[in-house]
Design a protein around this motif. Structure first.
Motif, PDB file in Angstrom:
ATOM      1  N   THR A 190      41.334  35.484  32.792  1.00 36.28           N
ATOM      2  CA  THR A 190      40.451  36.122  33.787  1.00 36.28           C
ATOM      3  C   THR A 190      39.112  35.373  33.881  1.00 36.28           C
ATOM      4  O   THR A 190      38.514  35.314  34.948  1.00 36.28           O
ATOM      5  N   LEU A 193      39.618  32.445  36.034  1.00 37.22           N
ATOM      6  CA  LEU A 193      39.719  32.869  37.436  1.00 37.22           C
ATOM      7  C   LEU A 193      38.341  33.239  37.988  1.00 37.22           C
ATOM      8  O   LEU A 193      38.025  32.925  39.143  1.00 37.22           O
ATOM      9  N   ILE A 216      39.436  39.064  41.485  1.00 37.03           N
ATOM     10  CA  ILE A 216      40.230  38.802  40.277  1.00 37.03           C
ATOM     11  C   ILE A 216      41.134  40.001  39.992  1.00 37.03           C
ATOM     12  O   ILE A 216      42.310  39.843  39.657  1.00 37.03           O
ATOM     13  N   CYS A 220      45.317  40.369  39.258  1.00 35.66           N
ATOM     14  CA  CYS A 220      45.767  40.518  37.866  1.00 35.66           C
ATOM     15  C   CYS A 220      46.493  41.832  37.566  1.00 35.66           C
ATOM     16  O   CYS A 220      46.149  42.885  38.085  1.00 35.66           O
TER      17      CYS A 220
END
Ligand SMILES: *Cc1c(COP(=O)(O)O)cnc(C)c1O
Length: 574
Positions: A190, A193, A216, A220
């Motif tokens: 994460t 990202l 994000i 996810c």
């Protein structure tokens, strides 16, 4: 080089769901798994391939495996490296990326393995590897041992997996629709990202908004597998600072991952739109542990074809053609004649008896009721509950029971290792009355032999520590009856005296009482003595009915095809 590149090019044509897992049990001779989590990841990929889902998986190469277990005469565990050679099973890609560790640029390469289904579905699996010549000796070891080393070693591995994994996917040209984190080990993805999708500073009025968390979150999916607080990966921020550096400002990181420690679960939860536990009960437990988060449940399943032994495959092929890719057909298990079910079972049982004799010298009798218990040797699994009252066990079981064990203890779990030695001592005590064996080096191959070759699959975890458990689902695929504490998946699969039996109180009773072990053990002995043993020896017809129910009610539902269809509709397509 040319063919590899064109191959990757073909695979990148379609946008994919990236499935990240620290461990994956792709096949038995690739020892990059330690237990349930990795085998589940393998089943996820196998079902994904069967269903032709556009996925790609990312993991670490763990070249020295988890470990190979030897046991000395007293059950003392000896741990050996489990070397394997990636070049035997996969192709080294010509691409290289870098991650920063302790200020050094560490090179990461990737091996490509393809899981190919008979249906024509293909899922590429990338095994990340830091064993690159230009790296320092220490850095080359980062991807050596699964779950080895100290906290710093673990953090380095998670940097390679999370950050390196995203970089590798991008470098290879993959377009990723969703990132699915299988447990918190890959949560650092994460962070990468956040950096990739950072908004240019002049577009925003508040510096915090530079970090496009909503974007994000959209990308996810997070699956948690850990029902207790202590089980979640946590790193002190000074360690993060010295090893990973400040990839995003620390105040932002602390907001996302916790103020005292970087809690990898919390980081994953805060940046995922969809979060799930692995059984309904585990969802409740997770909601209590992380209040305020919307946590769903997708109960685990196992890959039906992988976890059905040859003799049952034959009768399923004959009476339920197409079952492997459509496990719902188990609903028609009543079409299979009783004696064919029993014969298939006895074939698997004789094979297991032969294996036990070859491995341990102990001669099991295929006519005797056989209990199987195989899982990680660790305190909460209560490997020794069955022996709480050894006189009673002896009285109930002499001449009527035989028991087979298997399981590794984590190298640092001293209590777990003691439990193996304890089981060995019971084996000695009961020697002339109840035959026992402990099989070394529990792996996927031994698991299949066990879950198909015993009559009863015993599970005695301390509730609510078993997030799901999957070995009992494998047993059900082979008509083996579960006898288990009502925790994890069994709360959903259990119908008393119909699909199997429970041990201890109903799951609604949550308060911990002092003499829990004694109470659970009493229930275990009572059911063995008054219900299970008489049924096995005196009413074979009723026993086979229950085997059919295990297949028709449990295997029918607790398979990874159903699980993946739910991930697709509830988590991936949203
Ligand atoms: C299925 C499996 C597990 C997980 O089983 P549990 O029921 O979760 O203990 C662990 N190890 C191996 C080798 C397996 O095949």
């Amino acid at each position: 080089m040319e063919p590899i590149c064109s191959e990757i090019f073909k695979l990148t044509k379609e946008p994919r769901i990236a499935y990240f897992s620290m461990e994956i049990g792709i096949q038995n001779n690739i020892p990059t798994y330690s237990g349930g989590l990795g085998v589940l990841a393998g089943d996820t990929i196998r079902s994904g391939a069967d269903l032709k889902l556009p996925m790609i998986a990312v993991t670490l190469v763990s070249k020295k495996g988890y470990f190979r277990q030897e046991l000395d005469k007293k059950g003392g565990q000896i741990e050996l490296p489990d070397y394997w050679d990636p070049s035997q099973y996969m192709t080294l890609l010509p691409t290289k990326i870098f991650v920063q560790i302790e200020g050094r640029d560490v090179a990461v390469k990737a091996w490509l393995n393809k899981v190919i289904s008979l249906t024509g579905g293909i899922i590429p699996v990338l095994f990340l590897d830091t064993d690159v010549e230009e790296n320092t000796y220490e850095d080359r070891e980062i991807t050596s041992y699964l779950y080895g080393g100290d906290l710093a070693y673990r953090l380095k591995q998670e940097i390679v997996l999370g950050i390196g994994g995203v970089r590798m996917l991008h470098e290879l040209g993959f377009e990723i629709k969703k990132y699915h984190m299988n447990e918190g080990h890959s949560s650092l993805l994460t962070i990468e990202l956040l950096n990739i999708y950072k908004r240019p500073i002049e577009d925003v009025w508040d510096e915090k908004l530079v970090w496009d968390k909503e974007r994000i979150k959209d990308l996810c999916v997070f699956t948690t597998h850990t029902p207790i607080e202590a089980g979640h990966d946590k790193f002190p921020y000074d360690l993060i600072k010295s090893i990973m550096g400040e990839l995003i400002p620390f105040d932002v990181l602390k907001e996302l991952g916790g103020s005292e420690y970087l809690n990898m679960t919390l980081l994953g939860l805060n940046l995922s739109e969809y979060i799930n536990g692995v059984a309904k009960k585990h969802m409740e437990v997770s909601r209590n542990m992380f209040p305020g988060y919307e946590i769903a449940a997708i109960t685990n399943g196992v890959h039906s074809y992988t976890w059905t032994c040859d003799s049952f495959k034959r009768i399923y092929d004959k009476y339920l053609p197409g079952w492997a890719n459509e496990p719902e057909l188990f609903v028609r298990v009543g079409r299979i004649p009783d004696e064919e079910i029993w014969n298939a079972h006895m074939e698997a049982k004789r094979k297991l008896c032969d294996y036990i004799k070859d491995e341990t010298g102990v001669r099991f009798n295929p006519e005797i009721l056989t209990i199987g218990f195989a899982r990680r040797a660790t305190a909460y699994k209560r490997l020794d509950l069955l022996f709480s009252n050894i006189e009673r066990l002896e009285r109930i079981g002499t001449g009527k029971l035989q028991i087979v064990y298997a399981g590794k203890a984590h190298p640092k779990d001293l209590q777990g290792k003691k439990l193996i030695e304890l089981i060995f001592s019971f084996k000695e005590i009961l020697k002339d009355k109840i035959k026992m064996a402990y099989l070394k080096n529990y792996d996927m191959e031994i698991a299949l032999k066990l879950v198909s070759g015993v009559d009863i699959w015993l599970n005695t975890p301390l509730r609510p520590r078993e997030a799901s458990g999957t070995s009992g689902m494998k047993a059900a695929h082979n008509g083996v009856l579960n006898f288990s504490v009502l925790d994890g998946w069994w709360i959903e699969g259990h119908i008393e005296g119909f699909t199997g039996w429970s041990i201890g109180p109903p799951p609604t009773e949550t308060k911990l009482i002092e003499n829990m072990d004694t109470r659970d053990a009493d229930d275990l002995y009572n059911k063995l003595e008054y219900i299970i043993i008489p049924l096995f020896y005196n009413d074979r017809f009723a026993w086979i009915r229950m085997m059919q129910n295990a297949i028709g009610k449990n295997a029918y539902y607790f398979n990874s095809h159903r699980m993946m269809r739910r991930y697709v509709t509830e988590a991936y397509i949203r």
